[in-house]
Design an enzyme around this catalytic site. Structure first.
Site, PDB file in Angstrom:
ATOM      1  N   ASP A 217     -54.289 -62.872  24.915  1.00  0.00           N
ATOM      2  CA  ASP A 217     -55.351 -61.871  24.107  1.00  0.00           C
ATOM      3  C   ASP A 217     -54.337 -61.762  22.593  1.00  0.00           C
ATOM      4  OD1 ASP A 217     -53.374 -60.785  25.412  1.00  0.00           O
ATOM      5  OD2 ASP A 217     -54.474 -58.885  25.846  1.00  0.00           O
TER       6      ASP A 217
ATOM      7  N   GLU B 179     -52.567 -59.082  28.543  1.00  0.00           N
ATOM      8  CA  GLU B 179     -51.314 -58.598  28.171  1.00  0.00           C
ATOM      9  C   GLU B 179     -52.144 -57.093  27.851  1.00  0.00           C
ATOM     10  OE1 GLU B 179     -48.158 -57.273  25.669  1.00  0.00           O
ATOM     11  OE2 GLU B 179     -49.614 -57.354  25.456  1.00  0.00           O
TER      12      GLU B 179
END
Length: 411
Positions: free
Chosen positions: A82, A173
Site C-alpha cells: 500500500d 502497512e
C-alpha cells in the site's frame, strides 16, 4: 536489461497501480488495488522461477528462491503493497527529471514546484536523474521502490551462491501494519529478514518505537438545561479533563529523536457519550509501560471526579521496538553493515519514529532491521527518489544475500 533500467521500469509499472490503503475499511486488504498488485507480483515471481508462490485472499504474497547452500542462513525480504493516504490523489504519475541545481517543475499546469530552497536535501544529487511525482500525489517510493528492489534482486540471484531467500509482500502497512500481523510465518520461515522502507541513502533503523493505541470511553448523564444543575455530566468535559492531565509538550510536534509521546488523535462526542483515541509511543520499554499505566491512572482519577459518569479504557499494543529482538541475533545487522561497507556506503543509524512491518516480525521472533530505499520526503507531494540511491539499495540487498552464503553458518 541493466539494473538501473529494470529498477525504473519495475517502479513505474508498480506505481501505475493505485494501491492506496483505506483506513476506514476493516477488510484486509482495505483497497482493491492492493489485491491487483499482489496478483501481478505473484505472476512475476513465478516467471522468475520462485517456488511455493502463494497469494491469498488477504493479498499476502509469499514465495521462495531456493538456494543450494544448506549451510547458509535463510534470509527474508518483506515490503508493503500500500501507499499512504494523506489526502492527495491516489493516482501516482511518476516522471524522471534531471537535477541541475534549479527548482524542479513537477506540474506546469498546476504550477507545482520542488524548490531547492525549501528542500535543500536534493542538493547532493546535482547532475543526477531524480524520480518524482506530478505534485498531486505522493510518489509511492514508500514502498514501491522496495518492491522494485526485491523483484529485481530475485532475477539476479544465482542459486549456487546462496541459501534460501524468502519474500513476502503484505497489504495495509500504512494503517496499522495489518498485513504483517496476518502473515503466516510458516510461509515465511526465514532465520532473519529485512524491511526496505523509507529512508535516504545509508540510513538504517535498528530500533523503532514501542507502540500502542488507547481508546477511552466516557459515559455522561444527559439532562435538560432547566434541571441540569447537580445532574448533568458532560462526557465532552470529561474527555477534555482527561487530556488536561498530560503534559502539553509531550506530543509529536514537540518531541524528536528518542523522545516518546502521547498523541490524542480523535474525539467523537454527543450529549451522552464521548470516545477519545490516543497513540502511545516510546523507545524505552520501561517508559512505554509507564505511559500505559498513566492512561489507566488518569482514567481512574476522572472516574473519581465524575462519580455518576463512567470511564472505560482499553489499550492495545500495536508493535514493539525491533531492537529487543536484534540483541538475541545480530547476524542480520552484521551482514547489512558488511554489505554497506563493501559498497562504500556510510551507515547512518536512525531511531525510527514510527514502525515498519519489521517491528511486527521482530516481535513475532524474526529479527528484521530496516534499510534505505534511497528516497526523501515520504508521505509528501515532494517525495523524490534519486536513481543512484535507488540502485545502491538494490546493491545492498544483493550484497547481503551473497555474503550470507560466505560468512554465515546456519545456527
Amino acid at each position: 536489461m541493466d539494473v538501473r533500467k529494470e529498477l525504473i521500469s519495475r517502479f513505474f509499472r508498480y506505481a501505475a497501480i493505485d494501491s492506496q490503503s483505506n483506513g476506514s475499511e476493516q477488510s484486509l486488504p482495505s483497497s482493491p488495488g492492493q489485491a491487483a498488485l499482489a496478483a501481478l507480483l505473484a505472476d512475476e515471481m513465478r516467471a522468475l522461477g520462485l517456488q511455493d508462490v502463494l497469494v491469498d485472499a488477504r493479498a499476502i504474497v509469499t514465495g521462495v528462491k531456493r538456494g543450494s547452500r544448506p549451510d547458509a542462513p535463510s534470509i527474508g525480504f518483506i515490503a508493503h503493497l500500500d501507499t499512504v493516504d494523506v489526502g492527495l490523489s491516489p493516482v501516482i504519475s511518476p516522471q524522471i527529471l534531471r537535477f541541475e541545481g534549479k527548482n524542479l517543475c513537477l506540474n506546469a499546469a498546476e504550477d507545482i514546484w520542488l524548490r531547492v530552497a525549501e528542500h535543500p536535501e536534493i542538493r547532493p544529487w546535482m547532475g543526477e536523474d531524480i524520480i518524482v511525482g506530478d505534485g498531486t500525489s505522493v510518489l509511492g517510493a514508500d514502498n514501491k521502490a522496495a518492491i522494485a528492489v526485491i523483484m529485481t534482486l530475485l532475477g539476479r540471484l544465482d542459486q549456487q551462491e546462496l541459501g534460501d531467500v524468502f519474500v513476502a509482500f503484505v497489504p495495509d502497512e500504512e494503517i496499522g501494519l495489518r498485513g504483517a500481523k496476518a502473515l503466516d510465518l510458516a510461509r515465511f520461515p526465514c532465520d532473519f529478514a529485512y524491511t526496505i522502507d523509507c529512508c535516504e541513502l545509508g540510513e538504517v533503523a535498528l530500533e523503532t518505537f514501542n507502540a500502542a493505541s488507547a481508546e477511552i470511553a466516557f459515559t455522561g448523564v444527559s439532562a435538560h438545561p432547566m434541571s441540569a444543575k447537580g445532574t448533568l455530566v458532560n462526557p465532552l468535559t470529561m474527555a477534555m479533563d482527561f487530556i488536561s492531565h498530560f503534559e502539553r509538550n509531550d506530543t509529536p510536534e514537540n518531541t524528536a529523536g528518542r523522545q516518546g509521546f502521547f498523541w490524542f488523535k480523535d474525539l467523537v462526542a454527543n450529549d451522552s457519550e464521548a470516545t477519545l483515541t490516543c497513540l502511545i509511543r516510546d523507545f524505552d520499554t520501561e517508559g512505554f509501560d509507564q505511559r500505559k499505566r498513566g492512561i489507566a491512572e488518569v482514567a481512574e482519577r476522572i472516574q473519581l471526579d465524575y462519580p455518576t459518569g463512567n470511564v472505560h479504557h482499553q489499550i492495545t499494543d500495536t508493535y514493539r521496538n525491533i531492537a529487543t529482538s536484534l540483541v538475541h541475533d545480530d547476524r542480520a545487522v552484521a551482514l547489512l553493515f558488511q554489505a554497506m561497507g563493501e559498497l562504500g556506503i556510510e551507515k547512518k543509524l536512525i531511531s525510527m519514529r514510527g514502525g515498519t512491518d519489521g517491528a511486527v516480525l521482530s516481535a513475532r521472533g524474526v529479527p528484521t532491521p530496516n534499510f534505505f530505499t534511497g528516497a526523501h520526503n515520504f508521505h509528501s507531494r515532494f517525495e523524490f527518489l534519486p536513481v543512484p540511491a535507488f540502485e545502491q539499495s538494490f546493491e545492498v540487498a544483493l550484497g547481503i544475500c551473497r555474503l550470507a552464503a560466505v560468512i554465515c553458518a546456519r545456527s
